[in-house]
Motif scaffolding. Sequence first.
Motif, PDB file in Angstrom:
ATOM      1  N   SER A  44       0.838  -1.202   0.000  1.00 16.93           N
ATOM      2  CA  SER A  44       0.000   0.000   0.000  1.00 16.93           C
ATOM      3  C   SER A  44       0.868   1.246   0.000  1.00 16.93           C
ATOM      4  CB  SER A  44      -0.901   0.026   1.223  1.00 16.93           C
ATOM      5  OG  SER A  44      -1.734  -1.090   1.213  1.00 16.93           O
ATOM      6  N   THR A  45       1.921   1.218   0.782  1.00 19.74           N
ATOM      7  CA  THR A  45       2.811   2.374   0.851  1.00 19.74           C
ATOM      8  C   THR A  45       3.337   2.712  -0.542  1.00 19.74           C
ATOM      9  OG1 THR A  45       3.451   1.686   3.052  1.00 19.74           O
ATOM     10  CG2 THR A  45       4.873   3.277   1.962  1.00 19.74           C
ATOM     11  N   LEU A  46       3.787   1.691  -1.259  1.00 19.49           N
ATOM     12  CA  LEU A  46       4.340   1.924  -2.589  1.00 19.49           C
ATOM     13  C   LEU A  46       3.275   2.504  -3.523  1.00 19.49           C
ATOM     14  CD1 LEU A  46       6.895   1.559  -4.195  1.00 19.49           C
ATOM     15  CD2 LEU A  46       6.094  -0.675  -4.917  1.00 19.49           C
ATOM     16  N   ILE A  50       3.056   6.263  -5.427  1.00 22.09           N
ATOM     17  CA  ILE A  50       2.808   6.537  -6.846  1.00 22.09           C
ATOM     18  C   ILE A  50       1.630   7.510  -6.975  1.00 22.09           C
ATOM     19  CG2 ILE A  50       2.191   5.507  -9.065  1.00 22.09           C
ATOM     20  CD1 ILE A  50       3.445   2.896  -8.094  1.00 22.09           C
ATOM     21  N   ALA A  51       0.635   7.319  -6.088  1.00 25.92           N
ATOM     22  CA  ALA A  51      -0.564   8.166  -6.149  1.00 25.92           C
ATOM     23  C   ALA A  51      -0.290   9.589  -5.685  1.00 25.92           C
ATOM     24  CB  ALA A  51      -1.678   7.550  -5.297  1.00 25.92           C
ATOM     25  N   GLY A  52       0.726   9.746  -4.844  1.00 28.58           N
ATOM     26  CA  GLY A  52       0.992  11.073  -4.297  1.00 28.58           C
ATOM     27  C   GLY A  52       0.327  11.293  -2.956  1.00 28.58           C
ATOM     28  N   LEU A  53      -0.175  10.219  -2.362  1.00 27.16           N
ATOM     29  CA  LEU A  53      -0.817  10.345  -1.055  1.00 27.16           C
ATOM     30  C   LEU A  53       0.199  10.186   0.062  1.00 27.16           C
ATOM     31  CD1 LEU A  53      -3.992   8.238  -1.839  1.00 27.16           C
ATOM     32  CD2 LEU A  53      -3.855  10.706  -1.581  1.00 27.16           C
ATOM     33  N   ASN A  69       7.398  13.495  -8.210  1.00 27.26           N
ATOM     34  CA  ASN A  69       7.646  13.515  -6.758  1.00 27.26           C
ATOM     35  C   ASN A  69       6.921  14.627  -6.017  1.00 27.26           C
ATOM     36  OD1 ASN A  69       9.502  11.604  -7.566  1.00 27.26           O
ATOM     37  ND2 ASN A  69      10.895  12.121  -5.904  1.00 27.26           N
ATOM     38  N   ARG A  70       6.926  15.825  -6.615  1.00 31.23           N
ATOM     39  CA  ARG A  70       6.378  16.960  -5.879  1.00 31.23           C
ATOM     40  C   ARG A  70       4.961  17.326  -6.318  1.00 31.23           C
ATOM     41  NH1 ARG A  70       9.649  17.865  -2.556  1.00 31.23           N
ATOM     42  NH2 ARG A  70      11.880  17.565  -2.827  1.00 31.23           N
ATOM     43  N   LEU A  71       4.349  16.509  -7.157  1.00 29.77           N
ATOM     44  CA  LEU A  71       3.007  16.861  -7.636  1.00 29.77           C
ATOM     45  C   LEU A  71       1.928  16.320  -6.697  1.00 29.77           C
ATOM     46  CD1 LEU A  71       3.215  16.330 -11.493  1.00 29.77           C
ATOM     47  CD2 LEU A  71       3.635  18.391 -10.148  1.00 29.77           C
ATOM     48  N   GLU A  72       0.857  17.085  -6.588  1.00 33.86           N
ATOM     49  CA  GLU A  72      -0.322  16.636  -5.841  1.00 33.86           C
ATOM     50  C   GLU A  72      -0.965  15.456  -6.593  1.00 33.86           C
ATOM     51  OE1 GLU A  72      -2.779  17.554  -3.184  1.00 33.86           O
ATOM     52  OE2 GLU A  72      -0.746  17.759  -2.433  1.00 33.86           O
ATOM     53  N   PRO A  73      -1.713  14.604  -5.877  1.00 28.12           N
ATOM     54  CA  PRO A  73      -2.350  13.465  -6.546  1.00 28.12           C
ATOM     55  C   PRO A  73      -3.128  13.869  -7.800  1.00 28.12           C
ATOM     56  CG  PRO A  73      -2.723  13.344  -4.201  1.00 28.12           C
ATOM     57  CD  PRO A  73      -1.972  14.609  -4.435  1.00 28.12           C
ATOM     58  N   ALA A  74      -3.888  14.960  -7.690  1.00 22.39           N
ATOM     59  CA  ALA A  74      -4.719  15.354  -8.822  1.00 22.39           C
ATOM     60  C   ALA A  74      -3.867  15.738 -10.023  1.00 22.39           C
ATOM     61  CB  ALA A  74      -5.625  16.508  -8.419  1.00 22.39           C
ATOM     62  N   GLU A  75      -2.704  16.327  -9.759  1.00 21.53           N
ATOM     63  CA  GLU A  75      -1.847  16.770 -10.868  1.00 21.53           C
ATOM     64  C   GLU A  75      -1.136  15.598 -11.537  1.00 21.53           C
ATOM     65  OE1 GLU A  75      -0.457  21.041  -8.981  1.00 21.53           O
ATOM     66  OE2 GLU A  75       0.546  19.217  -8.338  1.00 21.53           O
ATOM     67  N   ARG A  76      -1.114  14.451 -10.857  1.00 21.60           N
ATOM     68  CA  ARG A  76      -0.425  13.300 -11.440  1.00 21.60           C
ATOM     69  C   ARG A  76      -1.294  12.600 -12.464  1.00 21.60           C
ATOM     70  NH1 ARG A  76       3.213  10.653  -6.605  1.00 21.60           N
ATOM     71  NH2 ARG A  76       3.876  12.645  -5.747  1.00 21.60           N
ATOM     72  N   ASP A  77      -2.563  12.962 -12.478  1.00 23.38           N
ATOM     73  CA  ASP A  77      -3.489  12.391 -13.445  1.00 23.38           C
ATOM     74  C   ASP A  77      -3.588  10.872 -13.313  1.00 23.38           C
ATOM     75  OD1 ASP A  77      -5.375  12.431 -15.361  1.00 23.38           O
ATOM     76  OD2 ASP A  77      -4.008  12.662 -17.054  1.00 23.38           O
TER      77      ASP A  77
ATOM     78  N   GLU B 173      -8.552  11.231   0.874  1.00 21.62           N
ATOM     79  CA  GLU B 173      -7.617  10.862  -0.178  1.00 21.62           C
ATOM     80  C   GLU B 173      -8.324  10.772  -1.517  1.00 21.62           C
ATOM     81  OE1 GLU B 173      -6.012   7.336   1.570  1.00 21.62           O
ATOM     82  OE2 GLU B 173      -4.628   8.473   2.831  1.00 21.62           O
ATOM     83  N   ALA B 174      -9.531  10.218  -1.516  1.00 18.03           N
ATOM     84  CA  ALA B 174     -10.297  10.149  -2.757  1.00 18.03           C
ATOM     85  C   ALA B 174     -10.546  11.554  -3.285  1.00 18.03           C
ATOM     86  CB  ALA B 174     -11.622   9.435  -2.522  1.00 18.03           C
ATOM     87  N   ALA B 175     -10.844  12.481  -2.377  1.00 19.23           N
ATOM     88  CA  ALA B 175     -11.094  13.853  -2.804  1.00 19.23           C
ATOM     89  C   ALA B 175      -9.829  14.493  -3.362  1.00 19.23           C
ATOM     90  CB  ALA B 175     -11.624  14.672  -1.628  1.00 19.23           C
ATOM     91  N   ARG B 176      -8.697  14.179  -2.744  1.00 19.95           N
ATOM     92  CA  ARG B 176      -7.438  14.731  -3.264  1.00 19.95           C
ATOM     93  C   ARG B 176      -7.169  14.217  -4.672  1.00 19.95           C
ATOM     94  NH1 ARG B 176      -2.570  13.825   0.711  1.00 19.95           N
ATOM     95  NH2 ARG B 176      -1.379  14.847  -0.923  1.00 19.95           N
ATOM     96  N   VAL B 177      -7.394  12.911  -4.859  1.00 13.94           N
ATOM     97  CA  VAL B 177      -7.195  12.339  -6.189  1.00 13.94           C
ATOM     98  C   VAL B 177      -8.175  12.967  -7.180  1.00 13.94           C
ATOM     99  CG1 VAL B 177      -7.338  10.217  -7.537  1.00 13.94           C
ATOM    100  CG2 VAL B 177      -6.263  10.184  -5.295  1.00 13.94           C
ATOM    101  N   ASP B 178      -9.367  13.300  -6.691  1.00 10.99           N
ATOM    102  CA  ASP B 178     -10.382  13.907  -7.547  1.00 10.99           C
ATOM    103  C   ASP B 178     -10.125  15.398  -7.769  1.00 10.99           C
ATOM    104  OD1 ASP B 178     -12.045  12.005  -8.543  1.00 10.99           O
ATOM    105  OD2 ASP B 178     -13.496  12.083  -6.920  1.00 10.99           O
ATOM    106  N   GLY B 179      -9.048  15.896  -7.236  1.00  4.05           N
ATOM    107  CA  GLY B 179      -8.693  17.285  -7.523  1.00  4.05           C
ATOM    108  C   GLY B 179      -9.330  18.308  -6.603  1.00  4.05           C
ATOM    109  N   ALA B 180      -9.792  17.870  -5.424  1.00  5.90           N
ATOM    110  CA  ALA B 180     -10.360  18.830  -4.489  1.00  5.90           C
ATOM    111  C   ALA B 180      -9.274  19.288  -3.525  1.00  5.90           C
ATOM    112  CB  ALA B 180     -11.518  18.191  -3.722  1.00  5.90           C
TER     113      ALA B 180
END
Lengths: 350, 279
Positions: A44-46, A50-53, A69-77, B173-180
Amino acid sequence: MASITLSAVKKTYQGQVTAIHGLDLSIADGELVVLVGPSGCGKSTLLRMIAGLETITSGEVRIGDTMVNRLEPAERDIAMVFQNYALYPHMSVRQNLEYGLKNRRTPRPEIDRRVTEAARILEIEPFLDRKPRQLSGGQRQRVAMGRAIVRQPKAFLFDEPLSNLDAKLRGQMRVEIRRLQRTLGTTSVYVTHDQLEAMTMADKLVVMNGGRIEQVGRPLEVYSRPASLFVAGFMGSPGMNLIPAPALAGIAGGLPDSVGPACGTIGIRPEDVALTAPDRPHLRLDAVLDAVELVGSESLVYAHVAGLDSEVVLRTPGIHAGEPGQTLGLHIAHADLHCFDAESGRRLAS
Amino acid sequence: MVENRPFLGFLTHLVLIAGVIVVAFPVYVAIIAMTHTDVTLNSGAPLLPGAELISNLIAVWTFDPPGAPPFWLMVWNSTLMALIIMVGKIAISIISAYAIVYFRFPFRTLAFWIIFITLMLPVEVRIIPTYEVVANLGMLNSYAGLTIPLIASATATFLFRQFFMTIPDEMMEAARVDGAGPLKFFRDILLPLSRTNIAALCIILFIYGWVQYLWPLLVTTREEHFTLMMGVRQMAGAQEVDPQWNLIMTAVVLAMLPPVLIVIAMQRLFVKGLVETEK
Ligand SMILES: Nc1ncnc2c1ncn2[C@@H]1O[C@H](COP(=O)(O)OP(=O)(O)OP(=O)(O)O)[C@@H](O)[C@H]1O
Ligand SMILES: [Mg+2]
C-alpha cells in the motif's frame, strides 16, 4: 496512457520505520502490474507513493516523462480505487462520478458523455440517482471503478479493491476489471492478497517482502521458477515444500547430479509429488499419512517422512481415500526439484 | 423495589404529580397572568384565564418599562446575541477542528490541548479577567463585547473533532485524487457530512446564547444593549410605579418561547440525522 518508472524509491515514516528500501520498478504503458506480498510488506505504501498520497523520502517516481515527486495526486493524473470504495456518501452515484471531472472544469456535455459511457460499461445506469448507501457491495465497487474510468487517467491504482466482496462476486469482478483494463489499455497497478487475482490478472507480477522486491516476472514464470526461498513459500496455496538438502539426500539415498553442492534447500511443489512412480528419473520417499483435506476437485494430503522435521504436502486430483497412519510412497521427478542457495536463499540456476 | 403493589404505585404517582405541579405551577401562573389586566393582577394572582390575552400580546411590543429599554429592543438584542454566538461558535469550532484533524502543523498537539483546557474555564470562572480584557479593548456596551467572549468554545470544537475522526481517511484521499483542494474538500464533503451535527449544535448553542444572564449584566450598562433575560428582571424591580404584571408576565412567557420553538423545529432534522447515518 503512460509508463510508470520508480527508481531507488525509498520511504521512511517519521524518520524511523523504513517501509520501502530503495526500490526500482518499471511499468510499461498499458501494462497491469500486480503487487503481492505478506501483510505489512509495503504494498500500500508503494501504491500511495505513486498516487501522491504519501511523500517520497528519496528516489524518483516518473509517470510518463514527468517526474511527479512533488506533484499533488490530482496533478499526477491518476485514479485510485480504494478497498472500502471511499464513495462520497452524501452524493448520488452520478455526482460521485462527476465530482473529479467538475473539479477539472471539464465542459458539461463532456461530463455527461463520459458519465453515460462509464455507466453503460459498468451497467450501473439504473443506480445513477441513488446514494451509495442504497447500493450493494458489488454495486458500490462498480461505482468506485466508474469514478476511476470517467477521469480517463494515465494510470489506475487499485488497493485491494475486491477484498470486501464475497468469493463469487470477487471472481466475477476480477474478470471484469481485467477485461475493462485491456479494453481501455490504461496502465494499472493492482495490490492484492489474493493469489488467484495475482496469478490471473497480472501482465507482470511483483512479489514484495519487507519493503523490497523479491521477484518480478510474468505470473507463470514466477510460479514455475521462484527466484528465492521467500517466493517459493509465498506463491501457491499451499506454497512449496521446503526441505533441507542434506536431510533429503540422507533419506532418499543421494540426490541427482543437477543438485549442486551449494544447494541448501530443496523446494518441491505439492502438485509435483506423486503417489505413483513416474517414468522419469525420480526420488522416492516413504511417508506416513497424517491428514487429508478434500477440496472436491482435488485433495491435499499431509504426510510426514521419518528424518524430516516438517510435513510434506502434496496435491492430487480427485478424492484421495486414505486413513491417517497409512504408509505412502512419495515420488518426485528430478526435474521438479528447485534448488536454493544455502546462504542467500536465492534460486540456483537449473 | 420493582414489586407491583398498588399502594406503592399510587404513592410514586403522587410524588411524581406533586413534582410536576411544583415545576409547572409557576409557568401556569405566568401564562394565566398573560390573560388579565394589571389592575386584576395587582390585587392578587388569579388561577383562571381572563380575556385580555390578545390585547396584552399586542401591548407588550410597545411596552417600555421603567429602568429597561422597550420590550421589542430587548427581543432584538437577545436574538442577535444568540444568533451571533451560535453562528460564531459553529464557524470557529468547525474550522479549528478541521485544522486539528486534517493538517499537520507545528504545535498541533499543543493547540489541541490548549483548546481542551478551556473546557474547564467557562465564562463564569474567568469572568473578572475576561471583563478586564473586554473593558480594555473598549468593547463594553457593544454586541462584540456581548458575544465574542462567549464564542470561543471548546465543546463544539471537540464534537466536530470526534466526528471528523470517524470519517475514513480514504474519503479525504479520494477527494485529493479527484482534484479537491483543502477548501473544496471542506465545502463539498466535510460540511454536508456534518449537517446533522451542525443542526444539533445550533439548538444547543442558540439556547446557550439566549439564556445568558450574568455576562450581559456585566458588560452592558446602557439600556440600548440590554438583553431580554436581564431586562425582565429590571422590569420587575422598578421602584416608583406599580409594576405592570400583565405585560411583564407576557414578556416572560414570550422569552421562554424561542428555545421551545427551535427544539421543535430542529427536532425533525435531528431525528432524520440519527436514522439515516451517512458514513
Ligand atoms: N503512517 C505510518 N506510520 C508509520 N508506519 C507506517 C505507516 N503506514 C504504514 N506503516 C508501516 O509501513 C509498513 C508497510 O505498510 P503497508 O500499509 O504499505 O503494508 P501493506 O503491504 O499494504 O500491508 P497490507 O497487506 O496489510 O495492507 C508496515 O510495517 C507499517 O507498519
Ligand atoms: Mg495495504
